[in-house]
Design a protein around this motif. Structure first.
Motif, PDB file in Angstrom:
ATOM      1  N   GLN A   1      13.659  27.516  39.117  1.00 62.58           N
ATOM      2  CA  GLN A   1      14.721  26.904  39.927  1.00 62.58           C
ATOM      3  C   GLN A   1      14.169  25.976  41.000  1.00 62.58           C
ATOM      4  OE1 GLN A   1      14.298  30.211  39.463  1.00 62.58           O
ATOM      5  NE2 GLN A   1      14.681  31.392  41.340  1.00 62.58           N
ATOM      6  N   ASP A   2      12.925  26.220  41.450  1.00 63.72           N
ATOM      7  CA  ASP A   2      12.309  25.299  42.410  1.00 63.72           C
ATOM      8  C   ASP A   2      12.164  23.911  41.785  1.00 63.72           C
ATOM      9  OD1 ASP A   2      11.900  27.303  44.402  1.00 63.72           O
ATOM     10  OD2 ASP A   2      10.083  27.954  43.383  1.00 63.72           O
ATOM     11  N   VAL A   3      11.714  23.897  40.553  1.00 67.34           N
ATOM     12  CA  VAL A   3      11.551  22.632  39.835  1.00 67.34           C
ATOM     13  C   VAL A   3      12.923  22.021  39.539  1.00 67.34           C
ATOM     14  CG1 VAL A   3      10.596  21.519  37.791  1.00 67.34           C
ATOM     15  CG2 VAL A   3       9.438  23.514  38.789  1.00 67.34           C
ATOM     16  N   ALA A   4      13.852  22.863  39.140  1.00 67.66           N
ATOM     17  CA  ALA A   4      15.182  22.379  38.755  1.00 67.66           C
ATOM     18  C   ALA A   4      15.871  21.649  39.898  1.00 67.66           C
ATOM     19  CB  ALA A   4      16.043  23.544  38.273  1.00 67.66           C
ATOM     20  N   GLU A   5      15.714  22.153  41.113  1.00 64.89           N
ATOM     21  CA  GLU A   5      16.349  21.495  42.258  1.00 64.89           C
ATOM     22  C   GLU A   5      15.792  20.091  42.455  1.00 64.89           C
ATOM     23  OE1 GLU A   5      18.889  22.322  44.044  1.00 64.89           O
ATOM     24  OE2 GLU A   5      19.176  24.334  43.226  1.00 64.89           O
ATOM     25  N   ALA A   6      14.484  19.951  42.316  1.00 65.00           N
ATOM     26  CA  ALA A   6      13.866  18.632  42.485  1.00 65.00           C
ATOM     27  C   ALA A   6      14.294  17.673  41.382  1.00 65.00           C
ATOM     28  CB  ALA A   6      12.344  18.771  42.504  1.00 65.00           C
ATOM     29  N   VAL A   7      14.338  18.169  40.152  1.00 56.70           N
ATOM     30  CA  VAL A   7      14.742  17.319  39.025  1.00 56.70           C
ATOM     31  C   VAL A   7      16.198  16.887  39.171  1.00 56.70           C
ATOM     32  CG1 VAL A   7      15.143  17.282  36.530  1.00 56.70           C
ATOM     33  CG2 VAL A   7      13.040  18.286  37.444  1.00 56.70           C
ATOM     34  N   ALA A   8      17.063  17.823  39.552  1.00 55.32           N
ATOM     35  CA  ALA A   8      18.483  17.489  39.719  1.00 55.32           C
ATOM     36  C   ALA A   8      18.660  16.423  40.795  1.00 55.32           C
ATOM     37  CB  ALA A   8      19.276  18.743  40.081  1.00 55.32           C
ATOM     38  N   TYR A   9      17.882  16.519  41.849  1.00 59.05           N
ATOM     39  CA  TYR A   9      17.953  15.495  42.902  1.00 59.05           C
ATOM     40  C   TYR A   9      17.527  14.130  42.369  1.00 59.05           C
ATOM     41  CZ  TYR A   9      16.578  12.669  46.883  1.00 59.05           C
ATOM     42  OH  TYR A   9      16.433  11.627  47.764  1.00 59.05           O
ATOM     43  N   LEU A  10      16.408  14.071  41.655  1.00 58.00           N
ATOM     44  CA  LEU A  10      15.925  12.786  41.143  1.00 58.00           C
ATOM     45  C   LEU A  10      16.875  12.170  40.132  1.00 58.00           C
ATOM     46  CD1 LEU A  10      12.115  13.586  40.763  1.00 58.00           C
ATOM     47  CD2 LEU A  10      13.192  12.107  42.480  1.00 58.00           C
ATOM     48  N   LEU A  11      17.640  13.001  39.438  1.00 61.82           N
ATOM     49  CA  LEU A  11      18.627  12.494  38.495  1.00 61.82           C
ATOM     50  C   LEU A  11      19.904  12.016  39.178  1.00 61.82           C
ATOM     51  CD1 LEU A  11      18.380  15.259  35.729  1.00 61.82           C
ATOM     52  CD2 LEU A  11      17.669  12.859  35.473  1.00 61.82           C
ATOM     53  N   SER A  12      20.116  12.427  40.406  1.00 65.58           N
ATOM     54  CA  SER A  12      21.403  12.224  41.073  1.00 65.58           C
ATOM     55  C   SER A  12      21.497  10.876  41.780  1.00 65.58           C
ATOM     56  CB  SER A  12      21.629  13.337  42.098  1.00 65.58           C
ATOM     57  OG  SER A  12      20.826  13.117  43.250  1.00 65.58           O
ATOM     58  N   PRO A  13      22.718  10.436  42.097  1.00 70.52           N
ATOM     59  CA  PRO A  13      22.904   9.197  42.868  1.00 70.52           C
ATOM     60  C   PRO A  13      22.255   9.266  44.243  1.00 70.52           C
ATOM     61  CG  PRO A  13      24.958   9.854  41.816  1.00 70.52           C
ATOM     62  CD  PRO A  13      24.014  10.994  41.622  1.00 70.52           C
ATOM     63  N   ALA A  14      22.049  10.470  44.766  1.00 68.04           N
ATOM     64  CA  ALA A  14      21.402  10.596  46.080  1.00 68.04           C
ATOM     65  C   ALA A  14      19.982  10.044  46.059  1.00 68.04           C
ATOM     66  CB  ALA A  14      21.388  12.063  46.514  1.00 68.04           C
ATOM     67  N   ALA A  15      19.380   9.940  44.878  1.00 72.01           N
ATOM     68  CA  ALA A  15      18.017   9.413  44.744  1.00 72.01           C
ATOM     69  C   ALA A  15      18.021   7.987  44.207  1.00 72.01           C
ATOM     70  CB  ALA A  15      17.208  10.316  43.818  1.00 72.01           C
TER      71      ALA A  15
END
Length: 255
Positions: free
Chosen positions: A217-231
């Motif tokens: 889940q630590d990795v998942a949070e970072a990946v989800a952020y990079l995929l998101s419009p916030a990034a």
């Protein structure tokens, strides 16, 4: 919205899948091993989860995954997570075997990125690619030559994609992982004596300044952020998701 995650049946990949599902997305999982996706039909969000058994390095499989994702909604992200963990050393293994192992780790990322970019360009809406790399891309450890070489290439691929396709609204980033508690890691520990397990755990905690290894889940949070419009202004980076392991830079073999 929909995503494709290669190697999404176990470990880090499954953690990423769970995180994307939590955001309401549809996720297509590519796995070579049918047993790795046996959990999919019973998942509470099975209506937004598609398992595709096949090789992520196969262009036909990748195209099928993209079709399935687009059937559910706009394809907006692709995660290249599939990897092969086998070693071969150049001093005693045929060069062809070494190159084959490098290719088996690099080709799925190239195939996934190519499929995603083509679909994003065709849709005209842009999208994001996240490649899963490793601290070994910049700080290899002995016994992992093909894997470390392939991951260094994956990070180069990430930067090249970002430069070439950023103007089209397509972003590419990577996450470089430290040690993560996956089924593979747990199986390794299960084969050790209790005293040896305690030593390994203490050494791993020392290698990571946060005092522990990562969780999927630590990795998942970072990946989800990079995929998101916030990034949306983050492109071409390799983000260490390693609890500070790369910053500390200890050699696990030094002792």
């Amino acid at each position: 919205m929909s995503f494709v995650v290669t190697g999404g049946g176990r470990g880090v990949g499954r953690g990423i899948v769970a995180r994307l599902l939590a955001d309401g997305a549809t996720v297509v999982v590519i796995e070579r091993d049918p047993e790795a996706v046996a959990w999919v039909p019973e998942h509470p969000e099975a209506d937004r989860l598609v398992a595709l058994v096949g090789d992520a390095a196969d262009e036909g499989v990748a195209a099928r995954a993209a079709d399935l994702a687009e059937r559910a909604g706009p394809l907006i992200g692709w995660v290249n997570n599939a990897a092969v963990f086998r070693d071969a050393s150049v001093h005693d293994a045929p060069v062809g075997e070494v190159v084959d192992l490098i290719t088996r780790n690099l080709r799925p990322a190239v195939v996934g990125a190519a499929t995603a970019v083509r679909r994003f360009l065709a849709a005209g809406t842009g999208g994001a690619v996240v490649n899963v790399s490793s601290h070994q891309a910049s700080r290899p450890v002995p016994g992992c030559l093909p894997y470390a070489t392939a991951k260094a290439a994956v990070e180069g691929l990430t930067r090249a994609l970002a430069v070439q396709y950023g103007r089209h609204g397509i972003r590419a980033n990577a996450v470089a992982l430290g040690s993560v508690a996956t089924e593979r890691h747990e199986a390794f520990l299960a084969g050790q004596e209790p005293d040896r397990v305690r030593r390994i755990e203490a050494e791993l905690a020392q290698l990571h300044p946060v005092g522990r290894i990562g969780q999927p889940q630590d990795v998942a949070e970072a990946v989800a952020y990079l995929l998101s419009p916030a990034a949306s202004f983050i492109n071409g980076v390799t983000l260490p998701v390693d609890g500070g392991r790369a910053a500390l830079g200890l050699d696990p073999q030094a002792h």
